[in-house]
Design a protein around this motif. Structure first.
Motif, PDB file in Angstrom:
ATOM      1  N   ARG A 120       0.737   4.158  -2.734  1.00  0.00           N
ATOM      2  CA  ARG A 120       0.465   5.563  -2.402  1.00  0.00           C
ATOM      3  C   ARG A 120       1.563   6.486  -2.940  1.00  0.00           C
ATOM      4  O   ARG A 120       1.273   7.574  -3.446  1.00  0.00           O
ATOM      5  N   GLU A 153      -3.265  -4.987  -0.229  1.00  0.00           N
ATOM      6  CA  GLU A 153      -2.558  -5.777   0.781  1.00  0.00           C
ATOM      7  C   GLU A 153      -3.111  -7.199   0.865  1.00  0.00           C
ATOM      8  O   GLU A 153      -2.401  -8.137   1.215  1.00  0.00           O
ATOM      9  N   LEU A 183      -6.383   0.554  -3.408  1.00  0.00           N
ATOM     10  CA  LEU A 183      -5.760   0.764  -2.105  1.00  0.00           C
ATOM     11  C   LEU A 183      -6.440  -0.074  -1.017  1.00  0.00           C
ATOM     12  O   LEU A 183      -5.804  -0.485  -0.043  1.00  0.00           O
ATOM     13  N   ARG A 184      -7.731  -0.340  -1.195  1.00  0.00           N
ATOM     14  CA  ARG A 184      -8.450  -1.135  -0.210  1.00  0.00           C
ATOM     15  C   ARG A 184      -8.086  -2.615  -0.302  1.00  0.00           C
ATOM     16  O   ARG A 184      -8.082  -3.328   0.700  1.00  0.00           O
ATOM     17  N   GLN A 214       0.822  -1.205   0.000  1.00  0.00           N
ATOM     18  CA  GLN A 214       0.000   0.000   0.000  1.00  0.00           C
ATOM     19  C   GLN A 214       0.859   1.259   0.000  1.00  0.00           C
ATOM     20  O   GLN A 214       0.522   2.250  -0.667  1.00  0.00           O
TER      21      GLN A 214
END
Length: 263
Positions: free
Chosen positions: A184, A240, A236-237, A180
């Motif tokens: 970002r 991971e 992004l959610r 993540q």
């Protein structure tokens, strides 16, 4: 260009700009695969504007804090974590800016399906290898060596099919950032890169003015904005949890299909 044609191109731009699969490659390939006329430079500018607005809106709080901290570092030499991250974004942008000025004309020669096939597979496998490292560092723990590696890697994105987001995430994860955090930082890097590219295109438009279908271009900006914003939020959610393997599989499959079609 019809509105339907513009819709599909803008949707593809929005969905692929922030994923590690290369938006430029898909926009190059679509005219080849569907026998469409090339959409042209200014349409690409419109869709890039849409995705730029998407990342600015999604990361608006971070962008505001980084910008204020960066400006503050000039006034009082502040070196808090936001200022350091802001400077990391600035310095990591330098290599791609220099490479763009020096090699932009030569990059046009590489806009072929076979080049895209090769880079899709090669850099896709590199992403898979990087993903095995499972870094844990936060984006605020980025180091000078990370900035150099990620910045130089980003310059490779001038080669179609490399994927700017893909190669910067690959370099970030290789350097020990979490998935993540690498994502970002890649999204933050998209902002100055898009602004630089848009500035050059604006100069080109001013020096070579022409009548444009503003209605279709405005529609393309909107479609790219909505799809780009949704893509950032979901990526992004989920990153991971799912890792980069699905994108590696897609890249290798795309490259293999292109090799079958064009070799």
């Amino acid at each position: 260009m019809s509105y339907l044609h513009a819709f599909w191109l803008a949707l593809v731009q929005g969905l692929t700009e922030f994923l590690p699969i290369s938006s430029s490659a898909h926009l190059i390939l679509m005219p080849h695969l569907f026998d469409w006329p090339d959409q042209g430079l200014y349409f690409d500018v419109a869709t890039n504007t849409g995705t730029l607005l998407a990342v600015l809106l999604y990361l608006r709080q971070e962008v505001r804090e980084l910008l204020l901290a960066w400006l503050g570092s000039f006034r009082n030499g502040a070196t808090n974590r936001d200022a350091r991250l802001a400077w990391a974004v600035v310095w990591a942008t330098v290599p791609v800016g220099a490479a763009g000025l020096l090699a932009a004309s030569h990059a046009e020669l590489l806009r072929t399906p076979l080049v895209i096939a090769t880079t899709s597979i090669g850099f896709g496998l590199l992403l898979w290898i990087a993903d095995r490292s499972r870094g844990r560092r936060s984006v605020y723990e980025i180091r000078a060596a990370d900035v150099v590696v990620i910045g130089c890697a980003q310059a490779l994105a001038l080669i179609p099919g490399t994927s700017r987001s893909g190669i910067t995430m690959t370099a970030g994860v290789f350097r020990g950032l979490s998935r993540q955090s690498a994502a970002r930082f890649s999204f933050l890097l998209a902002i100055p890169v898009s602004l630089l590219a848009g500035g050059l295109d604006l100069v080109h438009f001013i020096t070579h003015p022409q009548a444009l279908p503003w209605g279709i271009f405005g529609f393309a900006v909107l479609v790219a904005f909505i799809s780009g914003y949704a893509c950032i939020a979901l990526f992004l959610r989920l990153i991971e949890r799912i890792g980069f393997t699905p994108f590696v599989i897609y890249r290798v499959a795309l490259g293999a299909v292109l090799l079958l079609l064009y070799l």
